[in-house]
Write an enzyme that holds these catalytic residues in place. Structure first.
Site, PDB file in Angstrom:
ATOM      1  N   CYS A   1      -1.759   9.154   3.723  1.00 38.88           N
ATOM      2  CA  CYS A   1      -1.734   8.794   2.424  1.00 38.88           C
ATOM      3  C   CYS A   1      -3.088   9.073   1.814  1.00 38.88           C
ATOM      4  CB  CYS A   1      -1.748   7.165   2.347  1.00 38.88           C
ATOM      5  SG  CYS A   1      -2.452   6.473   3.525  1.00 38.88           S
TER       6      CYS A   1
ATOM      7  N   GLU B   1       0.989  -1.173   0.110  1.00 41.85           N
ATOM      8  CA  GLU B   1       0.119   0.055  -0.132  1.00 41.85           C
ATOM      9  C   GLU B   1       0.759   1.109   0.070  1.00 41.85           C
ATOM     10  OE1 GLU B   1      -3.040   0.048  -0.475  1.00 41.85           O
ATOM     11  OE2 GLU B   1      -2.992  -1.923  -1.002  1.00 41.85           O
TER      12      GLU B   1
END
Ligand code: NAP
Length: 518
Positions: free
Chosen positions: A321, A287
Site C-alpha cells: 500500500c 486501512e
C-alpha cells in the site's frame, strides 16, 4: 514487568552463508509439507467445512500450497458466539497476562523465522528479503503492543478538582472482527489481531483467501503462545461469502480491516447501520489503498533518488500500500532521473522466490485476478502515454510474473490516478516544486509520500502541505518500522489508525472517566 526497552527486530544478513543455507533448508521442509489441509479453529476446536480454499504458489500456479476450510455463515455464527462468550473471561484477564501471550508469540516467531519465510515465499510469492522484513515486522508488533498495553493498563493522567479524584482508564470493547489482506499475511494479520487481543477483546480472525495457509500458521502461533480457547477464532473464507455477515452481526463490536478502498468503504457503510439487538455504534478501523508519490526536485541527490524510487516502486512487485506508483520529477532533472531509474530497474532480477536465491528482487504478483487487473492497467497505460520499460507480462499459466513497467504520462492519466497494486510506475513531469506538490496531492488517496530535496524551504512546505499520513524525506517510502514510523493514511487511504504507533491500542478500547467526591 521488567522488560528490556523496545527495539526493532534486525533483518537477516543474506551475505551470511549460514542464513542462505537455513533458508534453503526451510524451503525444502515447507516444500515437503505442501498440499496439506487446514481446518477452522473456533473455541479451540478444529472444524471442517463443506467449502474449501485451494491456495497456490503464484510463481507456479499448478503447485498447491494448501487446502483451507472455507467458512460459511454457519461457522461465522459459531465463531461470533464463541468470541462473545469468551469475552466475559478474557476481558477480566490481567493486562500483564495478556501482554505475556504476545511476548511468547514473538519468541515463537523468532524460533520459526525461516519456516515462516519459506511459507511467505511459497504462498505470498515474496522474495527472501521481503519475507524477512515482514516476519521481523510481526515480531515488532508483538514486542511493541505488549509494551504499549503495559503503558496504558492503568489509564493516563488527567486533572482533578479539589476534593475529588478523577480517573481516566481503558476497558476492552467486545468482539472484534479482523479482516486482513494478502500482501502482509503474517505481519498485518498478527498485528491487527494482537492489538485487539492484548487490549482484552476476543477476535474472529479472517485472513485473505489468497494467503489462508499462512493464516493457519498465524493461528498456530497464537495457540502455541497460550491464547486461551475462543480468544482468537480462525475463520478463513471468502470475503464475498462471510464478510458482510461478520460485519453486520449485532455481536460484532468493532471491525479492524486492512485492504482495498472498495471493501473498506463497504464495511464502513454496513457497520454504520443499526440492526436489531445492536447496542453500540460499531467502530471501524480501516486501512485502505494508496497512490503514493515521490517528488524529486532540482536540488536532489539524483542517484539516491533513483535508487529509492526503484526500491519503493518495485519491491514486492509494487504490491505494498506504501509503494511508489507515481514519480513526479522537476523538469530540470527529469531526463537524468529517468535514465537512472531505467538503468536500475533493468538490473532487477525477476524470478520465483521458491527457486532462486536471495538475489531475486522481483517475484510474481499474487494471483490470477491480480495478474489480469495489472495487465489491464498496462494496456490502458500504453494508450495513455509512452512505455519506457516493461509492459509485457508473461504467460500466467507459468507464474503470475509482470516485469517492472514504467510509463511517462500526464498526471490525470488513469494509471497515474488509480491504485494498480503491481510493478507499474508512472513518471510525471512538473514545472516546479509547487506544481509537483499540487500533482502529488491531486488524488483521493493519501497514504505515503516522499520528497527528495536539499532545499529546506521545499522540505518544510512538504512537511505541512503534503497530504499523506506518512511522509518521508530523502529516503524510500516503503517499509514503515513499528514504533518508529507509525503507519496510516489520510483521505481515501483509511481512518489514519497509525498501526505501530502510540494511538493504536486505544482504538481497541473504551475510555472511561470515573470521578469520586471525598
Ligand atoms: P481486498 O480485496 O479489499 O481484501 C481485503 C480483505 O477483505 C480480504 O480478507 C477479503 O477477503 C476481505 N473481503 C472481501 N470482501 C469483503 C466484504 N464484503 N466484507 C468483509 N471483508 C471482505 O484487498 P486485498 O486485495 O486483499 O489487498 C490489497 C489492498 O489492501 C490494496 O488496496 C492495498 O493498498 C491495501 N492495503 C492497505 C494497507 C494499509 O495499511 N493502508 C496495507 C496493506 C494493504 P477475500 O480475500 O476472501 O476476498
Amino acid at each position: 514487568m521488567g522488560l528490556i526497552p523496545y527495539k526493532n527486530e534486525p533483518y537477516l544478513d543474506w551475505s551470511d552463508e549460514a542464513n542462505v543455507e537455513a533458508m534453503r533448508s526451510a524451503l525444502q521442509d515447507v516444500g515437503s509439507s505442501l498440499g496439506e489441509s487446514y481446518p477452522l479453529v473456533i473455541g479451540g476446536k478444529r472444524i471442517e467445512t463443506d467449502g474449501e480454499i485451494v491456495s497456490v504458489n503464484p510463481a507456479n500456479p499448478s503447485q498447491v500450497v494448501g487446502r483451507v476450510a472455507a467458512a460459511s455463515e454457519r461457522e461465522a455464527d459459531m465463531a461470533l458466539d464463541k468470541a462473545t462468550a469468551t469475552f466475559e473471561t478474557w476481558s477480566r484477564t490481567a493486562p500483564e497476562a495478556r501482554a505475556r501471550i504476545l511476548l511468547r508469540a514473538s519468541a515463537i516467531i523468532k524460533r520459526r523465522r525461516f519456516e515462516l519465510l519459506a511459507w511467505a515465499a511459497h504462498e505470498g510469492g515474496k522474495t527472501w528479503a521481503e519475507a524477512d522484513a515482514e516476519v521481523a515486522e510481526a515480531v515488532d508488533f508483538m514486542e511493541y503492543y505488549s509494551r504499549e498495553m503495559l503503558r496504558l493498563k492503568d489509564g493516563v493522567e488527567i486533572y482533578s478538582v479539589p476534593g475529588e479524584e478523577s480517573r481516566y482508564f481503558y476497558q476492552p470493547m467486545g468482539v472484534g472482527v479482523t479482516i486482513a489482506p494478502w500482501n502482509f499475511p503474517v505481519a498485518i494479520l498478527m498485528g491487527m489481531t494482537s492489538a485487539a487481543v492484548v487490549t482484552g477483546n476476543t477476535v474472529v480472525m479472517k485472513p485473505s483467501e489468497f494467503t489462508s495457509v499462512i493464516g493457519a500458521k498465524v493461528m498456530e502461533i497464537f495457540e502455541e503462545a497460550g491464547a486461551p480457547e475462543g480468544v482468537v477464532n480462525f475463520v478463513p473464507g471468502y470475503g464475498s461469502e462471510i464478510g458482510d455477515y461478520l460485519v453486520q452481526d449485532a455481536r460484532t463490536r468493532f471491525i479492524s480491516f486492512t485492504g482495498s478502498m472498495k471493501t473498506g468503504l463497504r464495511i464502513n457503510e454496513l457497520a454504520a447501520r443499526q440492526i436489531e439487538n445492536q447496542r453500540w455504534v460499531k467502530r471501524v478501523i480501516a486501512e485502505m489503498g494508496g497512490k503514493d508519490a515521490m517528488i524529486i526536485d532540482d536540488s536532489a541527490d539524483l542517484d539516491a533518488a533513483a535508487a529509492d524510487i526503484v526500491a519503493s516502486a518495485y519491491g514486492y512487485s509494487g504490491q505494498k500500500c506504501s509503494a511508489a506508483s507515481r514519480a513526479i520529477l522537476h523538469a530540470d532533472v527529469h531526463d537524468d532521473v529517468l535514465e537512472k531509474v531505467i538503468e536500475k530497474a533493468k538490473a532487477l532480477k525477476i524470478g520465483a522466490p521458491t527457486e532462486g536465491g536471495p538475489d531475486v528482487n522481483v517475484g510474481p504478483v499474487i494471483s490470477e485476478p491480480q495478474f489480469e487487473k495489472v495487465t489491464n492497467y498496462i494496456d490502458v497505460g500504453k494508450n495513455e502515454g509512452e512505455t519506457l520499460l516493461g509492459g509485457d507480462p508473461g504467460d500466467p499459466s507459468e507464474g503470475y510474473f509482470v516485469p517492472p513497467t514504467l510509463f511517462e504520462v500526464d498526471s490525470t492519466a488513469t494509471v497515474a490516478q488509480e491504485e494498480i497494486f503491481g510493478p507499474v510506475l508512472s513518471i510525471i513531469q512538473a514545472r516546479d516544486f509547487e506544481d509537483a506538490l499540487h500533482i502529488a496531492n491531486d488524488n483521493p488517496y493519501g497514504l505515503t509520500g516522499g520528497v527528495y530535496s536539499r532545499n529546506r524551504d521545499h522540505l518544510e512546505l512538504a512537511r505541512h502541505e503534503f497530504r499523506a499520513g506518512n511522509v518521508y524525506f530523502n529516503r524510500k517510502i516503503t517499509g514503515a518500522l513499528v514504533g518508529v514510523q507509525p503507519f496510516g493514511g489520510f483521505g481515501m487511504s483509511g481512518t489514519d489508525s497509525k498501526a505501530g504507533g502510540p494511538d493504536y491500542l486505544p482504538l481497541h478500547m473504551l475510555a472511561k472517566t470515573v470521578v469520586e467526591r471525598f
